[in-house]
Motif scaffolding. Structure first.
Motif, PDB file in Angstrom:
ATOM      1  N   ILE A  66       0.839  -1.199   0.000  1.00 22.25           N
ATOM      2  CA  ILE A  66       0.000   0.000   0.000  1.00 22.25           C
ATOM      3  C   ILE A  66       0.876   1.252   0.000  1.00 22.25           C
ATOM      4  O   ILE A  66       0.787   2.103  -0.877  1.00 22.25           O
ATOM      5  CB  ILE A  66      -0.931   0.011   1.224  1.00 22.25           C
ATOM      6  N   HIS A  67       1.686   1.381   1.023  1.00 22.88           N
ATOM      7  CA  HIS A  67       2.636   2.483   1.167  1.00 22.88           C
ATOM      8  C   HIS A  67       3.851   1.963   1.921  1.00 22.88           C
ATOM      9  O   HIS A  67       3.762   0.971   2.636  1.00 22.88           O
ATOM     10  CB  HIS A  67       2.039   3.628   1.994  1.00 22.88           C
ATOM     11  N   TYR A  68       4.960   2.681   1.778  1.00 22.87           N
ATOM     12  CA  TYR A  68       6.099   2.369   2.608  1.00 22.87           C
ATOM     13  C   TYR A  68       6.787   3.663   3.043  1.00 22.87           C
ATOM     14  O   TYR A  68       6.534   4.742   2.493  1.00 22.87           O
ATOM     15  CB  TYR A  68       7.082   1.433   1.898  1.00 22.87           C
ATOM     16  N   SER A  69       7.643   3.535   4.042  1.00 25.44           N
ATOM     17  CA  SER A  69       8.369   4.680   4.567  1.00 25.44           C
ATOM     18  C   SER A  69       9.849   4.344   4.666  1.00 25.44           C
ATOM     19  O   SER A  69      10.221   3.235   5.058  1.00 25.44           O
ATOM     20  CB  SER A  69       7.839   5.051   5.954  1.00 25.44           C
ATOM     21  N   TYR A  70      10.677   5.316   4.301  1.00 21.61           N
ATOM     22  CA  TYR A  70      12.121   5.117   4.381  1.00 21.61           C
ATOM     23  C   TYR A  70      12.769   6.068   5.376  1.00 21.61           C
ATOM     24  O   TYR A  70      13.993   6.276   5.362  1.00 21.61           O
ATOM     25  CB  TYR A  70      12.776   5.231   2.997  1.00 21.61           C
ATOM     26  N   GLY A  71      11.943   6.651   6.241  1.00 18.99           N
ATOM     27  CA  GLY A  71      12.444   7.512   7.294  1.00 18.99           C
ATOM     28  C   GLY A  71      11.330   8.391   7.818  1.00 18.99           C
ATOM     29  O   GLY A  71      10.217   8.402   7.262  1.00 18.99           O
ATOM     30  N   VAL A  72      11.627   9.138   8.872  1.00 23.20           N
ATOM     31  CA  VAL A  72      10.630  10.037   9.444  1.00 23.20           C
ATOM     32  C   VAL A  72      10.187  11.042   8.391  1.00 23.20           C
ATOM     33  O   VAL A  72      11.013  11.688   7.748  1.00 23.20           O
ATOM     34  CB  VAL A  72      11.202  10.752  10.674  1.00 23.20           C
ATOM     35  N   LYS A  73       8.894  11.092   8.175  1.00 23.26           N
ATOM     36  CA  LYS A  73       8.253  11.980   7.205  1.00 23.26           C
ATOM     37  C   LYS A  73       8.590  11.660   5.758  1.00 23.26           C
ATOM     38  O   LYS A  73       8.232  12.421   4.856  1.00 23.26           O
ATOM     39  CB  LYS A  73       8.565  13.451   7.529  1.00 23.26           C
ATOM     40  N   ASP A  74       9.253  10.543   5.512  1.00 25.11           N
ATOM     41  CA  ASP A  74       9.568  10.117   4.144  1.00 25.11           C
ATOM     42  C   ASP A  74       8.751   8.885   3.795  1.00 25.11           C
ATOM     43  O   ASP A  74       8.983   7.797   4.351  1.00 25.11           O
ATOM     44  CB  ASP A  74      11.056   9.787   4.005  1.00 25.11           C
ATOM     45  N   THR A  75       7.791   9.058   2.887  1.00 25.42           N
ATOM     46  CA  THR A  75       6.933   7.941   2.510  1.00 25.42           C
ATOM     47  C   THR A  75       6.757   7.909   1.004  1.00 25.42           C
ATOM     48  O   THR A  75       7.011   8.908   0.312  1.00 25.42           O
ATOM     49  CB  THR A  75       5.544   8.045   3.176  1.00 25.42           C
ATOM     50  N   ASP A  76       6.312   6.761   0.508  1.00 27.34           N
ATOM     51  CA  ASP A  76       6.066   6.634  -0.923  1.00 27.34           C
ATOM     52  C   ASP A  76       4.928   5.654  -1.147  1.00 27.34           C
ATOM     53  O   ASP A  76       4.618   4.830  -0.278  1.00 27.34           O
ATOM     54  CB  ASP A  76       7.317   6.163  -1.654  1.00 27.34           C
ATOM     55  N   LYS A  77       4.302   5.756  -2.331  1.00 26.42           N
ATOM     56  CA  LYS A  77       3.154   4.920  -2.644  1.00 26.42           C
ATOM     57  C   LYS A  77       3.582   3.555  -3.123  1.00 26.42           C
ATOM     58  O   LYS A  77       4.627   3.382  -3.748  1.00 26.42           O
ATOM     59  CB  LYS A  77       2.309   5.594  -3.729  1.00 26.42           C
ATOM     60  N   GLY A  78       2.707   2.591  -2.860  1.00 24.89           N
ATOM     61  CA  GLY A  78       2.890   1.260  -3.390  1.00 24.89           C
ATOM     62  C   GLY A  78       1.891   0.975  -4.485  1.00 24.89           C
ATOM     63  O   GLY A  78       1.321   1.884  -5.086  1.00 24.89           O
ATOM     64  N   GLU A  79       1.652  -0.298  -4.705  1.00 22.05           N
ATOM     65  CA  GLU A  79       0.808  -0.758  -5.814  1.00 22.05           C
ATOM     66  C   GLU A  79      -0.662  -0.371  -5.660  1.00 22.05           C
ATOM     67  O   GLU A  79      -1.344  -0.089  -6.645  1.00 22.05           O
ATOM     68  CB  GLU A  79       0.935  -2.280  -5.911  1.00 22.05           C
ATOM     69  N   VAL A  80      -1.165  -0.353  -4.408  1.00 23.49           N
ATOM     70  CA  VAL A  80      -2.606  -0.149  -4.189  1.00 23.49           C
ATOM     71  C   VAL A  80      -2.837   0.981  -3.187  1.00 23.49           C
ATOM     72  O   VAL A  80      -3.488   0.803  -2.159  1.00 23.49           O
ATOM     73  CB  VAL A  80      -3.290  -1.452  -3.731  1.00 23.49           C
ATOM     74  N   SER A  81      -2.330   2.162  -3.468  1.00 23.14           N
ATOM     75  CA  SER A  81      -2.345   3.266  -2.506  1.00 23.14           C
ATOM     76  C   SER A  81      -3.629   4.105  -2.520  1.00 23.14           C
ATOM     77  O   SER A  81      -3.873   4.880  -1.584  1.00 23.14           O
ATOM     78  CB  SER A  81      -1.146   4.175  -2.758  1.00 23.14           C
ATOM     79  N   ASP A  82      -4.454   3.986  -3.561  1.00 19.84           N
ATOM     80  CA  ASP A  82      -5.656   4.827  -3.639  1.00 19.84           C
ATOM     81  C   ASP A  82      -6.572   4.584  -2.443  1.00 19.84           C
ATOM     82  O   ASP A  82      -6.905   3.454  -2.116  1.00 19.84           O
ATOM     83  CB  ASP A  82      -6.425   4.528  -4.937  1.00 19.84           C
TER      84      ASP A  82
END
Lengths: 112, 115
Positions: free
Chosen positions: B46-62
């Motif tokens: 769905i989503h992932y995070s690579y640090g505090v306040k750093d996130t990105d979308k995955g395959e099913v983020s809607d």
């Protein structure tokens, strides 16, 4: 869309039988993991394979990574009822693990 | 073992309501992930995070948003829950070594039912 095809989807066997689960893709992976999941719980990591052609053994489970790092297999020898569960393969398209894709899983049932 | 706690373990909510799921880790791992697991679809990011306040979308983020204000906490919010979001949600952290991924450690999951 990157795909990881896992087969068979379901497997029902008797205690003592051998079985193999396959995981195939057209993509090259930097590593591939196998997980086992029991009902009501999250997947648990069994093994990670990294090098093409690598074979790892975990008691009665043997994991192999294809030479081209596009496929993998899990072989269970003399299955036991305790092996029952959902087996998932997952391939890493990067080295940071941010593009891990999962197969849909193989549900294994071993009866005594 | 990385300590990962998901809460709640079970939740029933009504269509149209916002829902927040929490994931808490105790070992200061940088990467955290939210997946959903559905029959016939397997685990989807769905989503992932690579640090505090750093996130990105995955395959099913809607329909989903995430926040990470502290290293140990990663929140998943369903802004307005729909029946299609009925699923089992898993949080995970990645365990990495020198230049490679060892694997993921998953929480025990949250079973969400939207009625």
């Amino acid at each position: 869309t990157q795909l990881l095809e896992q087969s068979p989807q379901f497997l029902s066997i008797q205690e003592g039988e051998n079985l193999t689960v396959y995981c195939n893709s057209s993509s090259v992976f930097s590593s591939l993991q196998w997980y086992r999941q029991e009902p009501g719980e999250g997947p648990v990591l069994l093994v990670t394979v990294v090098t093409g052609g690598e074979v790892k053994k975990l008691k009665r489970l043997t994991f192999q990574f294809g030479d081209a790092r596009k496929d993998s297999s899990l072989h269970i020898t003399a299955a036991q009822p305790g092996d029952t569960g959902l087996y998932l393969c997952a391939g890493d398209l990067t080295q940071a693990g941010t593009a891990l894709i999962f197969g849909k899983g193989t549900t294994l049932s071993v009866s005594s | 073992d990385a300590g990962i706690t998901q809460s709640p373990r079970h939740k029933v909510t009504e269509t149209g309501t916002p829902v927040t799921l929490r994931c808490h880790q105790t070992e200061n791992h940088r990467y955290m992930y939210w997946y959903r697991q559905d029959p016939g679809h397997g685990l989807r990011l769905i989503h992932y995070s690579y640090g505090v306040k750093d996130t990105d979308k995955g395959e099913v983020s809607d329909g989903y948003s995430v926040s990470r204000s502290k290293t140990e906490d990663f929140l998943l919010t369903l802004e307005s829950a729909t029946s299609s979001q009925t699923s089992v949600y898993f949080c995970a952290i990645s365990v990495t070594g020198t230049k490679r991924l060892y694997g993921y450690t998953f929480g025990s999951g949250t079973r969400l039912t939207v009625v």
